[in-house]
Design an enzyme around this catalytic site. Sequence first.
Site, PDB file in Angstrom:
ATOM      1  N   ILE A 169       0.887  -1.240   0.110  1.00 58.46           N
ATOM      2  CA  ILE A 169      -0.141  -0.114  -0.088  1.00 58.46           C
ATOM      3  C   ILE A 169       0.838   1.224  -0.133  1.00 58.46           C
ATOM      4  O   ILE A 169       1.684   1.614   0.958  1.00 58.46           O
ATOM      5  CB  ILE A 169      -0.816  -0.031   1.181  1.00 58.46           C
ATOM      6  CG1 ILE A 169      -1.672  -1.414   1.332  1.00 58.46           C
ATOM      7  CG2 ILE A 169      -1.932   1.164   1.142  1.00 58.46           C
ATOM      8  CD1 ILE A 169      -2.493  -1.789   0.013  1.00 58.46           C
ATOM      9  N   ALA A 258      -6.296   4.952 -12.111  1.00 58.76           N
ATOM     10  CA  ALA A 258      -4.884   4.728 -12.156  1.00 58.76           C
ATOM     11  C   ALA A 258      -4.240   4.113 -13.188  1.00 58.76           C
ATOM     12  O   ALA A 258      -3.171   4.467 -13.578  1.00 58.76           O
ATOM     13  CB  ALA A 258      -4.590   4.106 -10.600  1.00 58.76           C
ATOM     14  N   GLU A 379      -1.530  -2.373 -10.193  1.00 58.93           N
ATOM     15  CA  GLU A 379      -2.737  -2.106 -11.126  1.00 58.93           C
ATOM     16  C   GLU A 379      -2.928  -3.108 -12.372  1.00 58.93           C
ATOM     17  O   GLU A 379      -3.286  -2.706 -13.152  1.00 58.93           O
ATOM     18  CB  GLU A 379      -2.445  -0.806 -11.667  1.00 58.93           C
ATOM     19  CG  GLU A 379      -2.167   0.390 -10.896  1.00 58.93           C
ATOM     20  CD  GLU A 379      -3.082   0.668  -9.715  1.00 58.93           C
ATOM     21  OE1 GLU A 379      -4.187   0.236 -10.153  1.00 58.93           O
ATOM     22  OE2 GLU A 379      -2.708   1.486  -8.888  1.00 58.93           O
TER      23      GLU A 379
HETATM   24  P1  TGC Z   1     -15.342  -9.706 -10.754  1.00 59.82           P
HETATM   25  O1  TGC Z   1     -15.180 -10.068  -9.127  1.00 59.82           O
HETATM   26  O2  TGC Z   1     -16.124 -10.679 -11.532  1.00 59.82           O
HETATM   27  O3  TGC Z   1     -16.221  -8.404 -11.046  1.00 59.82           O
HETATM   28  C1  TGC Z   1     -16.625  -7.759  -9.844  1.00 59.82           C
HETATM   29  C2  TGC Z   1     -17.412  -6.318 -10.176  1.00 59.82           C
HETATM   30  O4  TGC Z   1     -16.565  -5.406 -10.533  1.00 59.82           O
HETATM   31  C3  TGC Z   1     -16.889  -4.975 -11.988  1.00 59.82           C
HETATM   32  N1  TGC Z   1     -15.764  -4.641 -12.625  1.00 59.82           N
HETATM   33  C4  TGC Z   1     -14.957  -3.347 -13.026  1.00 59.82           C
HETATM   34  N2  TGC Z   1     -15.955  -2.429 -12.712  1.00 59.82           N
HETATM   35  C5  TGC Z   1     -15.241  -1.307 -13.272  1.00 59.82           C
HETATM   36  N3  TGC Z   1     -14.141  -1.127 -13.869  1.00 59.82           N
HETATM   37  C6  TGC Z   1     -13.307  -2.366 -13.783  1.00 59.82           C
HETATM   38  N4  TGC Z   1     -12.180  -2.259 -14.554  1.00 59.82           N
HETATM   39  C7  TGC Z   1     -13.957  -3.733 -13.601  1.00 59.82           C
HETATM   40  N5  TGC Z   1     -13.820  -4.956 -13.657  1.00 59.82           N
HETATM   41  C8  TGC Z   1     -14.689  -5.537 -13.127  1.00 59.82           C
HETATM   42  C9  TGC Z   1     -17.622  -6.241 -12.532  1.00 59.82           C
HETATM   43  O5  TGC Z   1     -18.145  -5.599 -13.359  1.00 59.82           O
HETATM   44  C10 TGC Z   1     -18.349  -6.654 -11.487  1.00 59.82           C
HETATM   45  O6  TGC Z   1     -19.334  -5.831 -11.184  1.00 59.82           O
HETATM   46  P2  TGC Z   1     -21.014  -6.317 -10.395  1.00 59.82           P
HETATM   47  O7  TGC Z   1     -21.593  -4.904 -10.486  1.00 59.82           O
HETATM   48  O8  TGC Z   1     -21.365  -7.241 -11.735  1.00 59.82           O
HETATM   49  O9  TGC Z   1     -20.513  -6.924  -9.373  1.00 59.82           O
HETATM   50  O10 TGC Z   1     -14.197  -9.601 -11.473  1.00 59.82           O
HETATM   51  P3  TGC Z   1     -14.094  -9.629 -12.665  1.00 59.82           P
HETATM   52  O11 TGC Z   1     -14.158 -11.049 -12.993  1.00 59.82           O
HETATM   53  O12 TGC Z   1     -14.472  -8.795 -13.520  1.00 59.82           O
HETATM   54  O13 TGC Z   1     -12.401  -9.213 -12.653  1.00 59.82           O
HETATM   55  C11 TGC Z   1     -11.404 -10.316 -12.443  1.00 59.82           C
HETATM   56  C12 TGC Z   1     -10.345  -9.477 -12.550  1.00 59.82           C
HETATM   57  C13 TGC Z   1      -8.957 -10.644 -12.702  1.00 59.82           C
HETATM   58  C14 TGC Z   1     -10.125  -8.883 -13.948  1.00 59.82           C
HETATM   59  C15 TGC Z   1      -9.858  -8.519 -11.581  1.00 59.82           C
HETATM   60  O14 TGC Z   1     -10.114  -9.048 -10.273  1.00 59.82           O
HETATM   61  C16 TGC Z   1      -8.678  -7.705 -11.537  1.00 59.82           C
HETATM   62  O15 TGC Z   1      -8.784  -6.629 -12.193  1.00 59.82           O
HETATM   63  N6  TGC Z   1      -7.792  -8.035 -11.009  1.00 59.82           N
HETATM   64  C17 TGC Z   1      -6.471  -7.235 -10.746  1.00 59.82           C
HETATM   65  C18 TGC Z   1      -6.755  -6.450  -9.560  1.00 59.82           C
HETATM   66  C19 TGC Z   1      -5.388  -5.247  -9.424  1.00 59.82           C
HETATM   67  O16 TGC Z   1      -5.255  -4.645 -10.399  1.00 59.82           O
HETATM   68  N7  TGC Z   1      -4.772  -5.237  -8.571  1.00 59.82           N
HETATM   69  C20 TGC Z   1      -3.641  -4.390  -8.195  1.00 59.82           C
HETATM   70  C21 TGC Z   1      -4.333  -3.231  -7.364  1.00 59.82           C
HETATM   71  S1  TGC Z   1      -2.870  -2.021  -6.940  1.00 59.82           S
HETATM   72  C22 TGC Z   1      -3.218  -1.412  -5.612  1.00 59.82           C
HETATM   73  O17 TGC Z   1      -4.174  -1.322  -5.156  1.00 59.82           O
HETATM   74  C23 TGC Z   1      -2.603   0.000  -5.679  1.00 59.82           C
HETATM   75  S2  TGC Z   1      -1.084  -0.071  -6.174  1.00 59.82           S
HETATM   76  C24 TGC Z   1      -0.599   1.534  -6.008  1.00 59.82           C
HETATM   77  C25 TGC Z   1       0.021   1.855  -4.686  1.00 59.82           C
HETATM   78  O18 TGC Z   1      -0.649   1.574  -3.643  1.00 59.82           O
HETATM   79  O19 TGC Z   1       0.805   2.115  -4.448  1.00 59.82           O
END
Ligand code: TGC
Length: 399
Positions: A169, A258, A379
């Site tokens: 974080i 981001a 990200e």
């Molecule tokens: P899923 O769990 O099925 O979907 C959940 C809900 O989220 C919606 N959704 C989005 N909404 C807006 N923008 C997006 N890009 C979205 N992606 C998904 C989705 O429609 C659903 O909505 P609802 O209303 O139907 O519940 O998740 P998914 O299957 O769509 O996504 C899976 C996956 C792997 C793509 C997702 O988990 C993902 O993107 N994982 C990567 C996470 C990530 O980037 N982590 C890094 C975080 S970096 C950070 O926290 C800070 S770093 C900077 C610092 O602090 O220094």
Amino acid sequence: MTATAPRIDQVFDLDALLTEDEREWQQRARTIAQERIAPIIEDDFENKHFRRELVKVMGDAGFLGMHLKGYGCAGAGAVAYGLVCLELEAADSGWRTFVSVQGSLAMSAIHKYGSEEQKQRWLPGMAAGDLIGCFALTEPQGGSDPAAMTTVARRDGDEWVIDGAKRWIGLASLADVAVVWARVDDPSGAYGEGGSAVRGFLVPTSTPGFTATPIDGKLSMRASVQCDLDFDGVRVPAEAMLPGASGLSGPFGCLNEARYGIVWGAMGAARSCLEAALERSVTREVFGKPIGANQLTQAKLADMFVEVEKGVLLALHLGRLKERGALTPAQISVGKLNSVREALEIAHQARSILAGDGITNAFPVMRHAANLESVRTYEGTDEIHQLVLGRALTGIAAF
Ligand code: TGC
């Protein structure tokens, strides 16, 4: 034979595609990056030092939450914000990351999902650089799958009690407020998804039970701070919950912001590497001529230049889409994947042109390469963005 290396962005005349206001934002960021960050960044990277006093400089320049409207934010366009990210990351990814965490993650979360009272309390100070925010989503068991979140918030009377842990974080040990994403444990079901929705909470970092510990041993992003967080019975009032976000679409909506900034920022690091290689190619002689007179060197420079120009043009296209409200998460994945992957390749090619000296801090290239390994991972890793695009193309989720 020598030649003067032209400024990269003048070759392609990108300025012609920008408004005067956008060029002014870019120039302001370039000046701060070159005058305030570049002279000290090698020492700060070496000494693992985050220069706190520059936060106020970023606030005074209007960079913090600059794409947001009201509450002391500049209300600038998406392209202007992208250009600022590019110029800051040309100096160091750590400083672009700071602006991203503060503006695109923490401030965006409050601006998008906060109550009027929450916005008034936090946003003006954050925009000015008087207050620092962090964004606590990623957990120790793996950042790619926020759906597996185990940090929990239990309702106790008029309070929420948060227990759990977060990792990586940014800025947390320096922050005044943390945007904490936690799964509510609320059998009444009043807070969504059968009582277990992911919700956001604004947690002042002085709250008892909140601990932020900087992660040591980093060989990347050494001039910025990333932390482990521990929540041990952290009590916040009911009003600390962000009313406008329920479910993972809340934090993902901030990640979109981001990731968009990274599309531009990584091209700044790439440009810096190309500039270093280009300058060296006309000043260093080997085998009796400048290394830039060799066809193999020119081929590398040409390929690097092509990828910088393509990357910036893609960023500009995404920025114009964002300004029209038409940018999709899949399009952002194209940009994030391409920019960081190509920036890393450019850093590696630049290092090869710099030869042995390229591994020293006489040049910014190894620092950029090391930083970009982090940018490639946070990200959404390359693989996550490939899977997002694979799903967009096939309609089949492979994760
Ligand atoms: P899923 O769990 O099925 O979907 C959940 C809900 O989220 C919606 N959704 C989005 N909404 C807006 N923008 C997006 N890009 C979205 N992606 C998904 C989705 O429609 C659903 O909505 P609802 O209303 O139907 O519940 O998740 P998914 O299957 O769509 O996504 C899976 C996956 C792997 C793509 C997702 O988990 C993902 O993107 N994982 C990567 C996470 C990530 O980037 N982590 C890094 C975080 S970096 C950070 O926290 C800070 S770093 C900077 C610092 O602090 O220094």
